[in-house]
Design a protein around this motif. Structure first.
Motif, short mmCIF file in Angstrom:
data_model
loop_
_atom_site.label_atom_id
_atom_site.label_comp_id
_atom_site.label_asym_id
_atom_site.label_seq_id
_atom_site.Cartn_x
_atom_site.Cartn_y
_atom_site.Cartn_z
N ARG A 42 0.83 -1.21 0.00
CA ARG A 42 0.00 0.00 0.00
C ARG A 42 0.87 1.27 0.00
O ARG A 42 0.61 2.22 0.74
CB ARG A 42 -0.96 0.00 1.18
CG ARG A 42 -2.04 -1.07 1.10
CD ARG A 42 -3.09 -0.91 2.17
NE ARG A 42 -3.72 0.40 2.14
CZ ARG A 42 -4.68 0.76 1.32
NH1 ARG A 42 -5.11 -0.10 0.41
NH2 ARG A 42 -5.21 1.96 1.38
N ILE A 43 1.88 1.27 -0.86
CA ILE A 43 2.74 2.45 -1.00
C ILE A 43 1.98 3.52 -1.76
O ILE A 43 1.50 3.26 -2.87
CB ILE A 43 4.05 2.08 -1.73
CG1 ILE A 43 4.81 1.02 -0.93
CG2 ILE A 43 4.91 3.30 -1.95
CD1 ILE A 43 6.04 0.51 -1.64
N PRO A 44 1.86 4.73 -1.24
CA PRO A 44 1.07 5.77 -1.92
C PRO A 44 1.81 6.35 -3.12
O PRO A 44 3.03 6.23 -3.26
CB PRO A 44 0.86 6.82 -0.83
CG PRO A 44 2.01 6.64 0.09
CD PRO A 44 2.36 5.18 0.07
N HIS A 45 1.05 7.01 -3.98
CA HIS A 45 1.63 7.68 -5.14
C HIS A 45 2.50 8.84 -4.69
O HIS A 45 2.12 9.63 -3.83
CB HIS A 45 0.50 8.20 -6.05
CG HIS A 45 0.99 8.99 -7.22
ND1 HIS A 45 1.67 8.42 -8.27
CD2 HIS A 45 0.89 10.32 -7.50
CE1 HIS A 45 1.97 9.37 -9.15
NE2 HIS A 45 1.51 10.52 -8.71
N GLY A 46 3.69 8.95 -5.25
CA GLY A 46 4.63 9.99 -4.88
C GLY A 46 5.65 9.57 -3.84
O GLY A 46 6.61 10.30 -3.59
N LYS A 78 3.68 -0.18 -8.75
CA LYS A 78 2.59 -1.12 -8.45
C LYS A 78 2.16 -1.04 -6.99
O LYS A 78 1.41 -1.88 -6.52
CB LYS A 78 3.01 -2.55 -8.79
CG LYS A 78 3.11 -2.82 -10.28
CD LYS A 78 3.34 -4.30 -10.54
CE LYS A 78 3.32 -4.61 -12.02
NZ LYS A 78 3.48 -6.06 -12.28
N HIS A 79 2.68 -0.05 -6.27
CA HIS A 79 2.28 0.26 -4.89
C HIS A 79 2.71 -0.82 -3.89
O HIS A 79 2.09 -0.98 -2.85
CB HIS A 79 0.77 0.50 -4.79
CG HIS A 79 0.29 1.59 -5.71
ND1 HIS A 79 0.53 2.93 -5.46
CD2 HIS A 79 -0.38 1.54 -6.89
CE1 HIS A 79 0.01 3.65 -6.44
NE2 HIS A 79 -0.54 2.84 -7.32
N TYR A 80 3.77 -1.54 -4.20
CA TYR A 80 4.38 -2.42 -3.21
C TYR A 80 5.86 -2.59 -3.55
O TYR A 80 6.28 -2.35 -4.70
CB TYR A 80 3.68 -3.78 -3.12
CG TYR A 80 3.94 -4.72 -4.28
CD1 TYR A 80 4.94 -5.68 -4.21
CD2 TYR A 80 3.15 -4.67 -5.43
CE1 TYR A 80 5.17 -6.55 -5.25
CE2 TYR A 80 3.38 -5.52 -6.49
CZ TYR A 80 4.39 -6.47 -6.39
OH TYR A 80 4.63 -7.33 -7.43
N GLY A 81 6.63 -2.95 -2.54
CA GLY A 81 8.07 -3.07 -2.76
C GLY A 81 8.73 -3.83 -1.63
O GLY A 81 8.06 -4.45 -0.78
N PHE A 82 10.06 -3.77 -1.59
CA PHE A 82 10.84 -4.51 -0.61
C PHE A 82 12.00 -3.63 -0.14
O PHE A 82 12.50 -2.79 -0.89
CB PHE A 82 11.38 -5.81 -1.21
CG PHE A 82 10.32 -6.71 -1.77
CD1 PHE A 82 9.71 -7.65 -0.96
CD2 PHE A 82 9.93 -6.61 -3.10
CE1 PHE A 82 8.72 -8.48 -1.47
CE2 PHE A 82 8.95 -7.43 -3.61
CZ PHE A 82 8.34 -8.36 -2.80
N ILE A 83 12.41 -3.84 1.08
CA ILE A 83 13.54 -3.12 1.66
C ILE A 83 14.32 -4.08 2.55
O ILE A 83 13.74 -4.95 3.21
CB ILE A 83 13.06 -1.89 2.46
CG1 ILE A 83 14.26 -1.05 2.93
CG2 ILE A 83 12.20 -2.28 3.64
CD1 ILE A 83 13.85 0.29 3.52
#
Length: 219
Positions: A62-66, A97-102
């Motif tokens: 649920r990563i927001p736009h920007g 795509k509003h998701y990622g990894f760290i």
């Protein structure tokens, strides 16, 4: 059995249950302590060491736009040193795509971030963070993260395809397809009960006509 007998029997049963609990309860526990069934206290054996957390990779949903790579790095580096960071993007458009990894250097930092930032409200989106066990991390997760992704320009591709030079045969084939689709469109319009006269199509290449010369008989 009368009401008094029932009451006395009930009191005796309660006393027996209380006596059994008192016997089974350890002496160092308070009287109001009730262990949960299936909890960590019931599962953990005596002398067993707790499992050490070694997960350093976090899933972020649920990563927001920007809120992209630079913004994420600036936000999460306050907790500890970041090893890798990636936002999953669309291969055609390059959009998030509003998701990622760290991935953090220290497992303890990753655990703190997962516990404290999970559900954090950011730009009207509640971030979803979960630790990923090392055995479930894909081996190619961090492949190509150092390269800037340039999406394919489909508009330019379609523009060049439309404006390319064509032979007369290719042009005639294109015009035949346009006329066929136009004829089907006119039939659908007429079937709907709409009176509409479609304009003539401009773009036909006139075919070369064969000219016949009348040969006069010489006298």
């Amino acid at each position: 059995m009368g009401a008094k007998a029932k009451k006395s029997l009930k009191k005796k049963m309660i006393k027996k249950v209380v006596a059994k609990r008192a016997v089974s309860r350890p002496t160092d526990e308070p009287s109001n302590f009730l262990p949960l069934e299936g909890g960590s206290a019931g599962r953990q054996l005596q002398g067993e060491k707790p499992v050490k957390n070694i997960a350093t990779v976090l899933y972020i949903g649920r990563i927001p736009h920007g809120f992209y790579e630079d913004q994420m790095e600036g936000f999460f580096k306050q907790f500890g040193e970041i090893k890798h960071l990636r936002i999953v993007r669309n291969k055609k458009t390059g959009r998030s795509k509003h998701y990622g990894f760290i991935e953090f250097e220290d497992p303890e930092v990753a655990k703190v971030v997962a516990d404290e930032i999970h559900g954090y409200l950011l730009f009207e989106h509640r971030l979803q963070l979960h630790l990923i066990p090392p055995e479930r991390v894909p081996p190619k997760l961090w492949k190509g993260i150092g390269r800037w992704y340039k999406p394919f320009d489909w508009k330019e591709f379609a523009r060049k395809k439309h404006n390319k030079d064509r032979t007369i045969e290719e042009h005639e084939k294109m015009v035949e397809g346009i006329l066929k689709r136009n004829e089907e469109r006119q039939k659908r319009i007429a079937a709907a009960g709409i009176e509409y006269e479609c304009p003539d199509f401009v773009g036909m290449v006139p075919k070369a006509k064969k000219i016949k010369f009348d040969v006069e008989d010489e006298d």
